[in-house]
Scaffold this motif. Structure first.
Motif, PDB file in Angstrom:
ATOM      1  N   ARG A 148       0.832  -1.201   0.000  1.00  0.00           N
ATOM      2  CA  ARG A 148       0.000   0.000   0.000  1.00  0.00           C
ATOM      3  C   ARG A 148       0.866   1.249   0.000  1.00  0.00           C
ATOM      4  O   ARG A 148       1.647   1.476   0.935  1.00  0.00           O
ATOM      5  N   LEU A 149       0.716   2.051  -1.034  1.00  0.00           N
ATOM      6  CA  LEU A 149       1.399   3.341  -1.124  1.00  0.00           C
ATOM      7  C   LEU A 149       0.376   4.433  -0.843  1.00  0.00           C
ATOM      8  O   LEU A 149      -0.656   4.510  -1.512  1.00  0.00           O
ATOM      9  N   VAL A 150       0.667   5.231   0.162  1.00  0.00           N
ATOM     10  CA  VAL A 150      -0.259   6.275   0.603  1.00  0.00           C
ATOM     11  C   VAL A 150       0.362   7.643   0.382  1.00  0.00           C
ATOM     12  O   VAL A 150       1.511   7.888   0.782  1.00  0.00           O
ATOM     13  N   VAL A 151      -0.356   8.531  -0.270  1.00  0.00           N
ATOM     14  CA  VAL A 151       0.060   9.927  -0.438  1.00  0.00           C
ATOM     15  C   VAL A 151      -0.774  10.759   0.520  1.00  0.00           C
ATOM     16  O   VAL A 151      -2.010  10.751   0.452  1.00  0.00           O
ATOM     17  N   ASP A 152      -0.113  11.464   1.425  1.00  0.00           N
ATOM     18  CA  ASP A 152      -0.822  12.151   2.508  1.00  0.00           C
ATOM     19  C   ASP A 152      -0.431  13.622   2.587  1.00  0.00           C
ATOM     20  O   ASP A 152       0.750  13.963   2.708  1.00  0.00           O
ATOM     21  N   VAL A 153      -1.425  14.504   2.512  1.00  0.00           N
ATOM     22  CA  VAL A 153      -1.234  15.938   2.729  1.00  0.00           C
ATOM     23  C   VAL A 153      -1.470  16.205   4.210  1.00  0.00           C
ATOM     24  O   VAL A 153      -2.572  16.038   4.716  1.00  0.00           O
ATOM     25  N   PRO A 164      -0.167  16.524  -5.090  1.00  0.00           N
ATOM     26  CA  PRO A 164      -0.415  15.200  -4.506  1.00  0.00           C
ATOM     27  C   PRO A 164      -1.349  14.339  -5.362  1.00  0.00           C
ATOM     28  O   PRO A 164      -1.144  13.121  -5.470  1.00  0.00           O
ATOM     29  N   LEU A 165      -2.345  14.957  -5.984  1.00  0.00           N
ATOM     30  CA  LEU A 165      -3.214  14.212  -6.893  1.00  0.00           C
ATOM     31  C   LEU A 165      -2.414  13.734  -8.099  1.00  0.00           C
ATOM     32  O   LEU A 165      -2.574  12.589  -8.563  1.00  0.00           O
ATOM     33  N   GLU A 166      -1.572  14.610  -8.633  1.00  0.00           N
ATOM     34  CA  GLU A 166      -0.735  14.233  -9.769  1.00  0.00           C
ATOM     35  C   GLU A 166       0.156  13.044  -9.422  1.00  0.00           C
ATOM     36  O   GLU A 166       0.352  12.130 -10.236  1.00  0.00           O
ATOM     37  N   PHE A 167       0.706  13.059  -8.216  1.00  0.00           N
ATOM     38  CA  PHE A 167       1.589  11.964  -7.813  1.00  0.00           C
ATOM     39  C   PHE A 167       0.832  10.639  -7.829  1.00  0.00           C
ATOM     40  O   PHE A 167       1.336   9.628  -8.332  1.00  0.00           O
ATOM     41  N   CYS A 168      -0.390  10.643  -7.307  1.00  0.00           N
ATOM     42  CA  CYS A 168      -1.197   9.416  -7.302  1.00  0.00           C
ATOM     43  C   CYS A 168      -1.468   8.936  -8.721  1.00  0.00           C
ATOM     44  O   CYS A 168      -1.361   7.736  -9.024  1.00  0.00           O
ATOM     45  N   LEU A 169      -1.827   9.851  -9.599  1.00  0.00           N
ATOM     46  CA  LEU A 169      -2.170   9.490 -10.976  1.00  0.00           C
ATOM     47  C   LEU A 169      -0.940   9.009 -11.747  1.00  0.00           C
ATOM     48  O   LEU A 169      -1.021   8.058 -12.531  1.00  0.00           O
ATOM     49  N   LEU A 170       0.197   9.634 -11.524  1.00  0.00           N
ATOM     50  CA  LEU A 170       1.422   9.184 -12.173  1.00  0.00           C
ATOM     51  C   LEU A 170       1.888   7.844 -11.607  1.00  0.00           C
ATOM     52  O   LEU A 170       2.469   7.020 -12.333  1.00  0.00           O
ATOM     53  N   ALA A 171       1.650   7.620 -10.306  1.00  0.00           N
ATOM     54  CA  ALA A 171       2.003   6.332  -9.704  1.00  0.00           C
ATOM     55  C   ALA A 171       1.199   5.199 -10.344  1.00  0.00           C
ATOM     56  O   ALA A 171       1.724   4.102 -10.576  1.00  0.00           O
ATOM     57  N   ASP A 172      -0.070   5.458 -10.633  1.00  0.00           N
ATOM     58  CA  ASP A 172      -0.898   4.465 -11.319  1.00  0.00           C
ATOM     59  C   ASP A 172      -0.278   4.103 -12.672  1.00  0.00           C
ATOM     60  O   ASP A 172      -0.156   2.927 -13.028  1.00  0.00           O
ATOM     61  N   TRP A 173       0.119   5.110 -13.429  1.00  0.00           N
ATOM     62  CA  TRP A 173       0.767   4.893 -14.731  1.00  0.00           C
ATOM     63  C   TRP A 173       2.102   4.171 -14.565  1.00  0.00           C
ATOM     64  O   TRP A 173       2.425   3.225 -15.296  1.00  0.00           O
ATOM     65  N   PHE A 174       2.897   4.596 -13.576  1.00  0.00           N
ATOM     66  CA  PHE A 174       4.239   4.054 -13.351  1.00  0.00           C
ATOM     67  C   PHE A 174       4.189   2.565 -13.017  1.00  0.00           C
ATOM     68  O   PHE A 174       4.917   1.752 -13.613  1.00  0.00           O
ATOM     69  N   PHE A 175       3.335   2.207 -12.076  1.00  0.00           N
ATOM     70  CA  PHE A 175       3.258   0.804 -11.674  1.00  0.00           C
ATOM     71  C   PHE A 175       2.597  -0.059 -12.744  1.00  0.00           C
ATOM     72  O   PHE A 175       2.911  -1.247 -12.873  1.00  0.00           O
TER      73      PHE A 175
END
Length: 414
Positions: A148-153, A164-175
């Motif tokens: 579980r990867l959690v991005v937390d503000v 932070p939203l961008e990071f989540c969306l790019l992480a989806d693409w990356f993985f």
């Protein structure tokens, strides 16, 4: 000769100094002060963890971004003596000024969150909001094969609140690209009551996160980061477990503001008129960018739009003329969504991000994924170094937000 001192050699300070030099030339003594010589292109930090940018390419010399004829002094700021119109530097220098521009941005204060800098910090708890963290996360993500990867503000305000939203969306693409997305659980945690603080954009982002199977946890005010047990604990007792946490630490103004009586608020940000950018504390002090306590978001585009009004108002003040109260909180932001696409937001104090086109009816799509927006995001770094920082006027990007191309909702009752 008028003396103008600019505190900070980042985006805001460089923009302000270059615009002021263009307006005054040799008719004013302009001095920029910063603690180091490294100007970091902060929007690029988002790309480093995903191998889309090299950290070394994001850093350039601060003084080399300034117009020839502008002074540069390298030192920490000790304090501002508001009453005496003086800046005291840590190296013993005292700078007198007729007008002062505060552009020292926002700093990360991870030590203010319980447990954050304890066990796990800079390993399975890290941030992409500084250069070291972004580089560390590149290694961490490359080795992350499941969990579980959690991005937390951790709290607001923060720089670039869509990052932070961008990071989540790019992480989806990356993985997905690594072939392990089905083994990675992505969670976005925010203190906001929605994915974004304006309703139209909030719905768009919530739908986008859901479509990419990214969990959204809202209203979560993090009280503790437990790196040993790998859990986030909210102020109301809720918990979110993680294997890798990517946090956005609390932000504060520059530390010297706390040592300068009456200059800043309780977090070290400088209160100012939201339209003229003149500080509340004294008529000859102005503030730009992330250092300001304004309702505008903290983002490079906002700083660019502010710079036109700020430079004009410094000149108006020094000429004893009325100030221009035209800054409207304008922000324009590309939001990466992965897989070679991005969204575009354009808004101000009064108008939330809306669908439509930018900058007019035949322009880029607003609040909608497109490859053109992604290309716009990729080109932003070139424009930053070669057009934005020099203080040039960018075609199609006036400081005031245009209503052209936007799909405004019908008035109630029609």
């Amino acid at each position: 000769m008028k003396r103008i001192v600019v505190l900070g050699g980042g985006t805001g300070g460089t923009l302000a100094a270059n615009r002021l030099y263009r307006d005054f030339g040799e008719g004013a003594q302009i001095t920029v002060v910063d603690r180091d010589d490294d100007h970091v292109y902060q929007p690029g930090l988002l790309f480093v963890p995903f191998g889309m940018a090299d950290a070394g390419d994001l850093v350039r010399s601060r003084p080399r971004q300034l117009a020839d004829g502008t002074g540069y002094h390298r030192s920490e700021v000790e304090c501002v003596d508001v009453d005496a119109d003086r800046v005291h530097l840590a190296d013993g220098t005292v700078l007198r000024y007729d007008a002062l521009v505060i552009a020292t941005g926002a700093r990360l204060v991870p030590e203010r969150s319980e447990g954050l800098t304890g066990p796990g910090w800079r390993s399975h708890v890290d941030t992409f909001y500084d250069l070291d963290g972004a580089v560390g996360l590149a290694s961490a993500l490359a080795a992350f094969d499941g969990g579980r990867l959690v991005v937390d503000v951790l709290g607001l305000p923060v720089k670039c609140p869509v990052a932070p939203l961008e990071f989540c969306l790019l992480a989806d693409w990356f993985f997905t690209g690594r072939g392990v997305r089905d083994r990675v659980e992505l969670t976005c945690v925010t203190p906001l009551g929605a994915a974004f603080d304006e309703p139209v954009a909030a719905r768009v982002f919530a739908e986008l996160l859901a479509a990419k199977n990214i969990e959204l946890v809202t209203g979560f005010a993090t009280g503790e980061v437990d790196g040993t047990a790998r859990r986030l604990v909210s102020a109301d007792g809720r918990e979110v477990a993680f294997d890798q946490a990517v946090v956005v630490p609390l932000h504060a103004g520059a530390s010297y503001v706390d040592h300068s009586p009456s200059l800043g608020d309780e977090r070290g940000f400088v209160r100012a008129d939201e339209h003229t950018l003149r500080a509340e504390v004294k008529d000859n002090i102005f503030v730009i960018g992330d250092a300001a306590a304004l309702p505008a978001v903290k983002a490079a585009s906002v700083t660019y739009f502010e710079s036109e009004v700020l430079a004009r108002n410094v000149g108006q003040f020094l000429d004893s003329r009325p100030l221009d109260a035209s800054f409207d909180g304008h922000a324009t932001c590309f939001v990466e969504s992965g897989f070679g696409k991005a969204l575009l937001l354009d808004f101000d104090y009064e108008t939330e991000p809306l669908p439509g086109r930018f900058p007019a009816d035949t322009g880029l799509p607003l609040l909608k994924e497109s490859r053109l927006n992604h290309l716009g995001k990729l080109l932003s770094s070139w424009f930053y170094w070669h057009s934005l920082l020099p203080g040039r006027d960018l075609p199609g990007l006036p400081s005031a937000m245009s209503r052209a191309g936007k799909q405004f909702p019908e008035p109630a009752g029609r």
